[in-house]
Scaffold this active site. Structure first.
Site, PDB file in Angstrom:
ATOM      1  N   HIS A  29      -1.729  -2.204   6.223  1.00  0.00           N
ATOM      2  CA  HIS A  29      -1.068  -1.364   7.223  1.00  0.00           C
ATOM      3  C   HIS A  29      -0.350  -2.192   8.280  1.00  0.00           C
ATOM      4  O   HIS A  29      -0.153  -1.744   9.412  1.00  0.00           O
ATOM      5  CB  HIS A  29      -2.072  -0.394   7.878  1.00  0.00           C
ATOM      6  CG  HIS A  29      -2.398   0.771   7.009  1.00  0.00           C
ATOM      7  ND1 HIS A  29      -2.976   1.925   7.482  1.00  0.00           N
ATOM      8  CD2 HIS A  29      -2.216   0.976   5.674  1.00  0.00           C
ATOM      9  CE1 HIS A  29      -3.138   2.785   6.486  1.00  0.00           C
ATOM     10  NE2 HIS A  29      -2.693   2.224   5.382  1.00  0.00           N
ATOM     11  N   ASP A  37       0.867  -1.169   0.000  1.00  0.00           N
ATOM     12  CA  ASP A  37       0.000   0.000   0.000  1.00  0.00           C
ATOM     13  C   ASP A  37       0.903   1.218   0.000  1.00  0.00           C
ATOM     14  O   ASP A  37       1.449   1.589   1.040  1.00  0.00           O
ATOM     15  CB  ASP A  37      -0.902  -0.036   1.237  1.00  0.00           C
ATOM     16  CG  ASP A  37      -1.693   1.242   1.450  1.00  0.00           C
ATOM     17  OD1 ASP A  37      -1.883   1.992   0.480  1.00  0.00           O
ATOM     18  OD2 ASP A  37      -2.115   1.490   2.601  1.00  0.00           O
ATOM     19  N   GLU A  65      -0.859  10.792   0.605  1.00  0.00           N
ATOM     20  CA  GLU A  65      -2.147  10.111   0.729  1.00  0.00           C
ATOM     21  C   GLU A  65      -2.382   9.577   2.139  1.00  0.00           C
ATOM     22  O   GLU A  65      -3.503   9.634   2.656  1.00  0.00           O
ATOM     23  CB  GLU A  65      -2.230   8.968  -0.288  1.00  0.00           C
ATOM     24  CG  GLU A  65      -3.631   8.384  -0.450  1.00  0.00           C
ATOM     25  CD  GLU A  65      -3.979   7.307   0.575  1.00  0.00           C
ATOM     26  OE1 GLU A  65      -5.172   6.948   0.682  1.00  0.00           O
ATOM     27  OE2 GLU A  65      -3.066   6.811   1.263  1.00  0.00           O
ATOM     28  N   GLU A  66      -1.345   9.034   2.758  1.00  0.00           N
ATOM     29  CA  GLU A  66      -1.527   8.412   4.074  1.00  0.00           C
ATOM     30  C   GLU A  66      -1.917   9.423   5.153  1.00  0.00           C
ATOM     31  O   GLU A  66      -2.387   9.033   6.221  1.00  0.00           O
ATOM     32  CB  GLU A  66      -0.253   7.680   4.494  1.00  0.00           C
ATOM     33  CG  GLU A  66       0.095   6.450   3.648  1.00  0.00           C
ATOM     34  CD  GLU A  66      -0.897   5.305   3.801  1.00  0.00           C
ATOM     35  OE1 GLU A  66      -1.859   5.439   4.599  1.00  0.00           O
ATOM     36  OE2 GLU A  66      -0.730   4.282   3.133  1.00  0.00           O
ATOM     37  N   ASP A  95      -5.372   2.108  -5.689  1.00  0.00           N
ATOM     38  CA  ASP A  95      -4.887   1.886  -4.333  1.00  0.00           C
ATOM     39  C   ASP A  95      -5.264   0.468  -3.930  1.00  0.00           C
ATOM     40  O   ASP A  95      -5.976  -0.226  -4.645  1.00  0.00           O
ATOM     41  CB  ASP A  95      -5.500   2.923  -3.383  1.00  0.00           C
ATOM     42  CG  ASP A  95      -4.614   3.244  -2.192  1.00  0.00           C
ATOM     43  OD1 ASP A  95      -3.843   2.351  -1.792  1.00  0.00           O
ATOM     44  OD2 ASP A  95      -4.706   4.367  -1.663  1.00  0.00           O
TER      45      ASP A  95
END
Length: 351
Positions: A322, A187, A221-222, A242
């Site tokens: 994650h 990711d 983005e995170e 994504d």
């Protein structure tokens, strides 16, 4: 019809995940992407946030489309240098301390010097701490053990380490012979690798795109705002590429392309979703429709910032997002195929 070589994409993903790039410190990986594309005849420019925008003109220059994938990752930042010489962390991105317990890491100073370390619970040793297994994994109890001979805050500072230095996690990347890809930061570097391979193939083959197309390699983005700017006013369709989230009650798997119906921001554009499903069916592409309950994308960030666009989200299925992530080359292939045919489809006229 020739799709980008999947094994070459996997090799590119391996290189990308190996470059430290926590949100806020992404210059090295963006430079790598620029160098990867430098031999191609494509227009590139960085935005002020440090992301990279690649533009390929199409036959229709009035109605544009934009695709985005993000190269920034989860990470941490030094919050405090403890009197013991250990470091206290503040997290970058949405994840839990238990997912990085025992992980090797790298601390980068403001001068670019890097030190290795390990993220540990302060009360790790079961020979000393009776309740080590019950202690909460949180900011107060987790710390970085630096691989240097330091016993005080002053000795740590003498190395050049200071509050605000970035901490990246060892990706531990493995590409297995049976097609599985294990690594942190799939990711969203898996999707970045896919887009870069598509750009290279289109530019090398001289493929004529029906519409002018922009590719944004975003870098925030995170933390919620990577893809909410630099969207040309001619943009009609905006597709975030994504990861697809897996877990109980989810349809997404590691072998198909996941088409997101809805995430925490709400439903994605129904017409674009049906268009993507139609392309998949027409071309024999394995896909799954899914809802990601605790998720947001560059496309949802663009909608929240007020852009009048048709927005969508697709991507390879990623297990244990994650944390200790994994996917399979089949998912990379199916995502690549859907994107390839999508790029060759017509963008609707301005609504």
């Amino acid at each position: 019809m020739t799709y980008p070589n999947a094994q070459e994409t996997v090799q590119l993903i391996e290189k990308l995940v190996s470059i430290p790039s926590p949100s806020g410190n992404t210059d090295e990986v963006i430079t790598y992407v620029e160098n990867f594309l430098s031999e191609l005849d494509v227009e590139m420019k960085r935005n002020r946030k440090g992301g990279l925008i690649v533009t390929i003109p199409g036959k229709n220059t009035n109605n544009h489309r934009m695709l985005t994938a993000h190269v920034d990752t989860l990470g941490a930042i030094v919050k405090e240098i403890k009197s013991s010489g250990r470091l206290k962390l503040d997290l970058i991105g949405g994840f839990r301390y238990n997912s990085i317990e025992g992980e090797y890491c790298q601390v980068e100073t403001s001068t670019g010097k890097r030190y290795s370390g390990t993220i540990l619970l302060h009360q790790t040793s079961v020979h000393v701490y009776k309740d080590a297994g019950k202690v909460e994994r949180n900011q107060d109890n987790m710390e970085v053990r630096i691989d240097e001979k330091v016993h005080s805050a002053d000795e740590v500072r003498a190395l050049g380490i200071e509050v605000g230095d970035f901490v990246s996690f060892d990706p531990r990347v493995q590409m297995l012979p049976n097609g599985y890809i294990k690594s942190r930061h799939l990711d969203d570097k898996a999707s970045v690798g896919i887009l870069l391979q598509l750009i290279r193939q289109i530019a090398t083959d001289g493929t004529a795109l029906p519409n002018t197309t922009h590719f944004l390699i975003s870098n925030n983005e995170e933390i919620g705002y990577g893809g909410n700017s630099n969207i040309p006013p001619e943009t009609v369709e905006y597709l975030a590429v994504d990861m697809g989230a897996m877990g109980d009650g989810q349809s997404t798997d590691e072998y198909t392309v996941s088409i997101c119906v809805k995430d925490a921001s709400g439903p994605y554009h129904y017409g674009l979703r049906k268009k993507l499903v139609g392309i998949a069916k027409e071309n024999g592409i394995d896909y799954k429709l899914d809802i990601y309950p605790y998720y947001g994308s560059d496309a949802s960030a663009a909608i929240r910032s007020g852009h009048d666009i048709i927005h969508g989200l697709i991507g390879p299925g990623i297990d244990s997002s994650h944390a200790f992530e994994r996917t399979h080359v089949s998912s990379i292939e199916n995502t690549t195929k859907l994107l390839y045919h999508y790029l060759l489809s017509e963008v609707p006229g301005t609504l």
